[in-house]
Design a protein around this motif. Structure first.
Motif, PDB file in Angstrom:
ATOM      1  N   THR A 447       0.841  -1.190   0.000  1.00 31.36           N
ATOM      2  CA  THR A 447       0.000   0.000   0.000  1.00 31.36           C
ATOM      3  C   THR A 447       0.874   1.237   0.000  1.00 31.36           C
ATOM      4  OG1 THR A 447      -1.757  -1.148   1.178  1.00 31.36           O
ATOM      5  CG2 THR A 447      -1.814   1.254   1.227  1.00 31.36           C
ATOM      6  N   VAL A 448       0.508   2.205  -0.872  1.00 29.96           N
ATOM      7  CA  VAL A 448       1.273   3.446  -1.005  1.00 29.96           C
ATOM      8  C   VAL A 448       0.382   4.617  -0.599  1.00 29.96           C
ATOM      9  CG1 VAL A 448       2.553   4.950  -2.562  1.00 29.96           C
ATOM     10  CG2 VAL A 448       2.652   2.484  -2.860  1.00 29.96           C
ATOM     11  N   ASN A 449       0.934   5.522   0.257  1.00 26.93           N
ATOM     12  CA  ASN A 449       0.239   6.760   0.606  1.00 26.93           C
ATOM     13  C   ASN A 449       0.772   7.888  -0.253  1.00 26.93           C
ATOM     14  OD1 ASN A 449      -1.393   5.663   2.596  1.00 26.93           O
ATOM     15  ND2 ASN A 449       0.132   6.006   4.208  1.00 26.93           N
ATOM     16  N   LEU A 450      -0.116   8.532  -0.991  1.00 29.62           N
ATOM     17  CA  LEU A 450       0.251   9.658  -1.855  1.00 29.62           C
ATOM     18  C   LEU A 450      -0.247  10.941  -1.199  1.00 29.62           C
ATOM     19  CD1 LEU A 450      -0.701   8.133  -5.314  1.00 29.62           C
ATOM     20  CD2 LEU A 450       1.504   8.040  -4.144  1.00 29.62           C
ATOM     21  N   SER A 451       0.613  11.948  -1.174  1.00 33.33           N
ATOM     22  CA  SER A 451       0.303  13.211  -0.509  1.00 33.33           C
ATOM     23  C   SER A 451       0.286  14.336  -1.524  1.00 33.33           C
ATOM     24  CB  SER A 451       1.333  13.494   0.580  1.00 33.33           C
ATOM     25  OG  SER A 451       1.086  14.741   1.176  1.00 33.33           O
ATOM     26  N   CYS A 452      -0.707  15.222  -1.398  1.00 30.07           N
ATOM     27  CA  CYS A 452      -0.848  16.337  -2.342  1.00 30.07           C
ATOM     28  C   CYS A 452      -1.243  17.578  -1.571  1.00 30.07           C
ATOM     29  CB  CYS A 452      -1.912  15.977  -3.386  1.00 30.07           C
ATOM     30  SG  CYS A 452      -2.190  17.260  -4.641  1.00 30.07           S
ATOM     31  N   HIS A 453      -0.504  18.676  -1.784  1.00 30.49           N
ATOM     32  CA  HIS A 453      -0.783  19.951  -1.128  1.00 30.49           C
ATOM     33  C   HIS A 453      -1.014  21.009  -2.179  1.00 30.49           C
ATOM     34  CE1 HIS A 453       0.147  23.808   0.910  1.00 30.49           C
ATOM     35  NE2 HIS A 453      -0.551  23.236   1.881  1.00 30.49           N
ATOM     36  N   ALA A 454      -2.194  21.654  -2.127  1.00 39.52           N
ATOM     37  CA  ALA A 454      -2.544  22.679  -3.110  1.00 39.52           C
ATOM     38  C   ALA A 454      -2.766  24.005  -2.402  1.00 39.52           C
ATOM     39  CB  ALA A 454      -3.802  22.260  -3.863  1.00 39.52           C
ATOM     40  N   ARG A 455      -2.152  25.045  -2.939  1.00 43.39           N
ATOM     41  CA  ARG A 455      -2.335  26.386  -2.404  1.00 43.39           C
ATOM     42  C   ARG A 455      -3.320  27.150  -3.273  1.00 43.39           C
ATOM     43  NH1 ARG A 455       3.475  29.082  -1.637  1.00 43.39           N
ATOM     44  NH2 ARG A 455       3.589  28.598  -3.868  1.00 43.39           N
ATOM     45  N   GLY A 456      -3.966  28.142  -2.694  1.00 40.36           N
ATOM     46  CA  GLY A 456      -4.879  28.979  -3.442  1.00 40.36           C
ATOM     47  C   GLY A 456      -6.001  29.463  -2.560  1.00 40.36           C
ATOM     48  N   PHE A 457      -6.711  30.490  -3.005  1.00 39.22           N
ATOM     49  CA  PHE A 457      -7.859  31.009  -2.294  1.00 39.22           C
ATOM     50  C   PHE A 457      -8.899  31.443  -3.314  1.00 39.22           C
ATOM     51  CE2 PHE A 457     -10.380  34.310  -0.225  1.00 39.22           C
ATOM     52  CZ  PHE A 457     -10.774  33.637   0.912  1.00 39.22           C
ATOM     53  N   LYS A 473     -10.418   7.169  -2.915  1.00 35.96           N
ATOM     54  CA  LYS A 473     -10.964   7.723  -1.672  1.00 35.96           C
ATOM     55  C   LYS A 473      -9.828   8.226  -0.780  1.00 35.96           C
ATOM     56  CE  LYS A 473     -14.073   6.655   2.149  1.00 35.96           C
ATOM     57  NZ  LYS A 473     -14.903   5.606   2.806  1.00 35.96           N
ATOM     58  N   THR A 474      -9.960   9.473  -0.320  1.00 35.02           N
ATOM     59  CA  THR A 474      -8.906  10.057   0.519  1.00 35.02           C
ATOM     60  C   THR A 474      -8.984   9.482   1.930  1.00 35.02           C
ATOM     61  OG1 THR A 474     -10.328  11.909   1.130  1.00 35.02           O
ATOM     62  CG2 THR A 474      -8.885  12.223  -0.764  1.00 35.02           C
ATOM     63  N   VAL A 475      -7.817   9.400   2.574  1.00 34.82           N
ATOM     64  CA  VAL A 475      -7.740   8.948   3.970  1.00 34.82           C
ATOM     65  C   VAL A 475      -7.478  10.122   4.909  1.00 34.82           C
ATOM     66  CG1 VAL A 475      -6.976   6.646   3.350  1.00 34.82           C
ATOM     67  CG2 VAL A 475      -5.273   8.430   3.725  1.00 34.82           C
ATOM     68  N   SER A 476      -7.097  11.260   4.347  1.00 36.34           N
ATOM     69  CA  SER A 476      -6.850  12.447   5.166  1.00 36.34           C
ATOM     70  C   SER A 476      -7.073  13.684   4.318  1.00 36.34           C
ATOM     71  CB  SER A 476      -5.413  12.443   5.705  1.00 36.34           C
ATOM     72  OG  SER A 476      -5.137  13.656   6.375  1.00 36.34           O
ATOM     73  N   HIS A 477      -7.820  14.625   4.865  1.00 36.94           N
ATOM     74  CA  HIS A 477      -8.104  15.864   4.156  1.00 36.94           C
ATOM     75  C   HIS A 477      -8.075  16.987   5.194  1.00 36.94           C
ATOM     76  CE1 HIS A 477      -9.747  18.310   0.843  1.00 36.94           C
ATOM     77  NE2 HIS A 477     -10.398  18.942   1.812  1.00 36.94           N
ATOM     78  N   LYS A 478      -7.089  17.882   5.108  1.00 36.88           N
ATOM     79  CA  LYS A 478      -6.902  18.902   6.149  1.00 36.88           C
ATOM     80  C   LYS A 478      -6.574  20.237   5.500  1.00 36.88           C
ATOM     81  CE  LYS A 478      -3.151  18.724   8.511  1.00 36.88           C
ATOM     82  NZ  LYS A 478      -2.122  18.256   9.474  1.00 36.88           N
ATOM     83  N   GLU A 479      -7.329  21.245   5.910  1.00 33.09           N
ATOM     84  CA  GLU A 479      -7.041  22.582   5.417  1.00 33.09           C
ATOM     85  C   GLU A 479      -5.861  23.172   6.182  1.00 33.09           C
ATOM     86  OE1 GLU A 479     -10.252  25.259   5.240  1.00 33.09           O
ATOM     87  OE2 GLU A 479     -11.523  23.968   3.982  1.00 33.09           O
ATOM     88  N   THR A 480      -4.964  23.841   5.464  1.00 32.49           N
ATOM     89  CA  THR A 480      -3.795  24.489   6.040  1.00 32.49           C
ATOM     90  C   THR A 480      -3.990  25.992   6.000  1.00 32.49           C
ATOM     91  OG1 THR A 480      -2.613  24.532   3.930  1.00 32.49           O
ATOM     92  CG2 THR A 480      -2.356  22.554   5.301  1.00 32.49           C
ATOM     93  N   GLU A 481      -2.958  26.705   6.426  1.00 34.44           N
ATOM     94  CA  GLU A 481      -3.060  28.160   6.490  1.00 34.44           C
ATOM     95  C   GLU A 481      -3.258  28.774   5.119  1.00 34.44           C
ATOM     96  OE1 GLU A 481      -0.788  31.762   8.822  1.00 34.44           O
ATOM     97  OE2 GLU A 481       0.409  30.109   8.010  1.00 34.44           O
ATOM     98  N   ASN A 482      -2.675  28.182   4.093  1.00 38.69           N
ATOM     99  CA  ASN A 482      -2.763  28.771   2.760  1.00 38.69           C
ATOM    100  C   ASN A 482      -3.260  27.781   1.714  1.00 38.69           C
ATOM    101  OD1 ASN A 482      -0.585  27.115   2.779  1.00 38.69           O
ATOM    102  ND2 ASN A 482       0.866  28.587   1.877  1.00 38.69           N
ATOM    103  N   GLY A 483      -3.959  26.740   2.135  1.00 39.95           N
ATOM    104  CA  GLY A 483      -4.459  25.790   1.143  1.00 39.95           C
ATOM    105  C   GLY A 483      -5.072  24.584   1.800  1.00 39.95           C
ATOM    106  N   VAL A 484      -4.834  23.438   1.146  1.00 38.63           N
ATOM    107  CA  VAL A 484      -5.411  22.199   1.622  1.00 38.63           C
ATOM    108  C   VAL A 484      -4.414  21.077   1.392  1.00 38.63           C
ATOM    109  CG1 VAL A 484      -6.529  21.682  -0.590  1.00 38.63           C
ATOM    110  CG2 VAL A 484      -7.442  20.704   1.528  1.00 38.63           C
ATOM    111  N   SER A 486      -4.094  16.821   1.188  1.00 40.94           N
ATOM    112  CA  SER A 486      -4.878  15.607   1.024  1.00 40.94           C
ATOM    113  C   SER A 486      -3.949  14.417   0.877  1.00 40.94           C
ATOM    114  CB  SER A 486      -5.795  15.725  -0.208  1.00 40.94           C
ATOM    115  OG  SER A 486      -6.575  14.543  -0.368  1.00 40.94           O
ATOM    116  N   VAL A 487      -4.381  13.290   1.447  1.00 37.50           N
ATOM    117  CA  VAL A 487      -3.610  12.045   1.369  1.00 37.50           C
ATOM    118  C   VAL A 487      -4.544  10.937   0.928  1.00 37.50           C
ATOM    119  CG1 VAL A 487      -2.219  10.367   2.659  1.00 37.50           C
ATOM    120  CG2 VAL A 487      -2.044  12.809   3.197  1.00 37.50           C
ATOM    121  N   VAL A 488      -4.071  10.110  -0.048  1.00 39.62           N
ATOM    122  CA  VAL A 488      -4.826   8.977  -0.531  1.00 39.62           C
ATOM    123  C   VAL A 488      -3.974   7.731  -0.380  1.00 39.62           C
ATOM    124  CG1 VAL A 488      -4.055   9.106  -2.936  1.00 39.62           C
ATOM    125  CG2 VAL A 488      -6.302   8.146  -2.416  1.00 39.62           C
TER     126      VAL A 488
END
Length: 629
Positions: A447-457, A473-484, A486-488
């Motif tokens: 099993t591989v966990n892929l991480s993606c961070h996107a900035r924008g408003f 299906k994502t296993v983690s979805h968290k908003e950050t200070e300047n974006g979001v 996500s981990v699948v």
């Protein structure tokens, strides 16, 4: 009648001649007036004598009793020496010398206090008559070190009669010791109604003397700093010695005539939130009860210290300390001023949040009302980005977005600071941060966990898809200070491409991950294994097993030759198919690009290792002909 007169004349002449002879023959005795010794010592008393007559001499030693009687202790003539029995000196004396030597020495051992007597040396001659001398024996004992005891209660200066200061005592001395009181090195004598010195002498059962003295005097305010002590003088052989006691001082009670008030802590400037201690003290002793006043409020603390906790600017003003003289019923007062420095909360303009478009600028200010001058600095992520009360931002980009903290401090007072927060948001299409690795190799069934961070408003939304058309299906979805962020989680069953798709009101962005499935097989000396994928054409080399059995060298050579022949045949077949156009994607190379049109198609190029052909896949994994590109 004539015969009778002649006989009387002859007798008279004989008596006259005899009287003249006695007058010319005398005995002289010389002795010291006094001999001194400590109790327990051995002492010698010398008797020196001369005689002008003829014949033997007789000598004897005597002492004078307390009743004034003579008591003989020793007798000597030319035929005998007699030590008188039953006297206090029978076992403790000896005599050296004789009448012939003209010197007799009486030795007394273990001298006692009772031996302080007059000793008489008496010399008798047959024709010379008698002669005697006497010596006084003095006995001494050093007293113990003197003690002094002070009065522990306070003494009021207004007492009409002399007050007791202290007492001194010198024990077990002989003869009687003497005690003299001193005040600051000045001896004190009896003064009517001012100073009284009393003595008490005790004769102990041992015969030694103990002396106790008590000092009383009228006390003045100046006596609070005076030092009192006793001097004990006592006799010793050959002189007088003196010993001093420790110095003592007394507690003098006197009324206050003035009040002092001050801020004990904190030292220096006071700030809001501090605990302030205000002390009040009169110049009398003991301290009277105090009352503190601030504006219309009265406070009566348990002691002469007023404690103000967590002070604010409302505590500013004069603090009065008041007491009452119980003798005169006059009110005494003192005061001190308290000023509490303040620093209000920081105010950030414009507002707490600012939204900027990409390329725009911003001037923000941060100020705090304070009683002292202030200093401001701006911080982002814990690092200082600007000094001063103004923050200037130019050409806003996604890196500009974030939380800016303005810290306002008062340089004069350590720890006096406040802060404000400015959140900056930058509008724009999503921008996915490039991950460390987009090409991943993993074993099948892992099993591989892929991480993606996107900035924008506005905050982008992220979806995941795979090359075979599945929505992951994502296993983690968290908003950050300047974006979001996500981990699948992807289970590897075969080679697969996964896509992170980010979108908001201003546009979209995507990122592709290539996962290569690795199948572990065990190779025997007579077989080889090749692995290919649907998007790449590779001649995979055999994967050696973890353990290889040892074979003969001929078998190993044969296996190598067979592998080389198989690889050559496979390469020829692939080349033939390529020339005939049987292999798709001969239209040339094409990189993974992001379409600028409104289509949300993402094109992925998967290159083979041996050719320059490419297979183009759509978002859903469908092949596209060259004309559609």
């Amino acid at each position: 009648m004539a015969v009778r007169d002649a006989a009387s004349l002859l007798v008279g002449l004989l008596v006259l001649f005899h009287t003249w002879g006695a007058a010319w023959a005398v005995v002289e005795v010389n002795m010291e007036d006094r001999v001194e010794a400590f109790r327990g010592d051995t002492v010698q008393i010398t008797c020196m004598f001369t005689s002008t007559g003829s014949g033997d001499l007789m000598a004897q030693w005597l002492y004078m009793t307390q009743l004034g009687l003579r008591q003989r202790i020793y007798y000597q003539d030319t035929t005998m020496n007699i030590m008188d029995q039953g006297t206090p000196f029978t076992d403790r004396i000896s005599v050296n010398g004789s009448g012939a030597t003209g010197e007799l020495v009486l030795t007394i051992t273990d001298v006692q206090l009772e031996d302080e007597l007059d000793f008489i040396c008496q010399i008798n001659g047959v024709t010379a008559g008698n002669g005697e001398g006497r010596t006084q024996l003095r006995v001494f004992e050093t007293p113990e070190f003197p003690s002094i005891e002070q009065v522990h209660t306070g003494i009021w200066v207004g007492n009409e009669n002399p007050s007791k200061i202290g007492s001194c005592e010198a024990k077990n001395g002989f003869p009687r010791p003497n005690i003299t009181w001193y005040r600051d090195n000045t001896p004190m004598q009896n003064v009517p109604d001012e100073v009284t010195v009393l003595y008490q002498v005790t004769r102990e059962s041992s015969g030694l003397f103990s002396v106790k003295s008590e000092l009383s005097m009228k006390v003045m305010k100046e006596d609070k700093d005076a030092l009192f002590y006793c001097e004990v003088s006592y006799f010793v052989p050959g002189g007088i010695r003196m010993t001093e006691t420790n110095r003592i001082n007394i507690t003098v009670h006197y009324p206050s005539t003035a009040i002092s008030v001050w801020v004990e802590s904190p030292k220096g400037e006071i700030k809001e939130g501090d605990t302030v201690e205000i002390q009040c003290r009169g110049n009398g002793n003991p301290q009277p009860p105090f009352t503190f006043k601030h504006e219309e409020n009265e406070m009566t603390p348990d002691s002469n210290v007023l404690v103000l906790e967590n002070v604010t600017r409302l505590n500013n003003g004069l603090y009065h300390c008041v007491t009452l003289d119980l003798d005169t019923y006059e009110e005494l007062m003192g005061n001190t001023s308290v000023f509490v420095n303040y620093l209000d909360a920081a105010v950030v303009m414009p507002g707490d949040t600012s939204v900027l478009s990409q390329g725009e600028g911003l001037n923000a200010t941060c100020n705090a009302l304070s009683s002292l001058s202030t200093h401001a600095a701006w911080f982002k992520n814990g690092e200082e980005v600007s000094k001063g009360h103004t923050l200037t931002l130019k050409d806003a980009a996604f890196d500009t977005a974030g939380t800016y903290v303005c810290v306002v401090t008062v340089p004069e007072i350590e720890g006096m600071e406040t802060s404000g927060v400015l959140r900056v948001l930058v509008q724009g299409p999503p921008e996915i941060s490039e991950p460390v690795n987009t090409a991943i190799e993993e074993n099948v069934e892992s099993t591989v966990n892929l991480s993606c961070h996107a900035r924008g408003f506005p905050t982008p939304s992220i979806t995941w898809s795979s090359s075979d058309g599945q929505v992951l299906k994502t296993v983690s979805h968290k908003e950050t200070e300047n974006g979001v962020h996500s981990v699948v989680s992807v289970k590897v069953t075969s080679d697969i491409n996964a896509f992170c798709n980010a979108s908001n009101d201003y546009g979209t962005d995507a990122m592709a991950f290539s996962i290569k499935a690795i199948t572990l097989t065990t190779t025997t000396p007579t077989t080889t294994t090749t692995t290919t994928t649907s998007t790449t054409v590779k001649a995979a080399t055999a994967i050696p097993p973890k353990k290889i059995k040892k074979e003969g060298s001929g078998v190993v050579v044969a296996v190598i030759i067979i592998c080389i022949l198989l690889l050559a045949i496979l390469g020829s077949v692939l080349y033939f198919l390529y020339k005939k156009g049987k292999i798709c994607g001969r239209s040339g190379k094409q990189d993974l690009t992001k379409e600028k049109s409104n289509k949300d198609n993402i094109v992925v190029e998967m290159k083979s290792d041996n050719t320059e052909e490419a297979v183009l896949l759509g978002v859903n994994g469908d092949k596209k002909p060259p004309s559609d590109q």
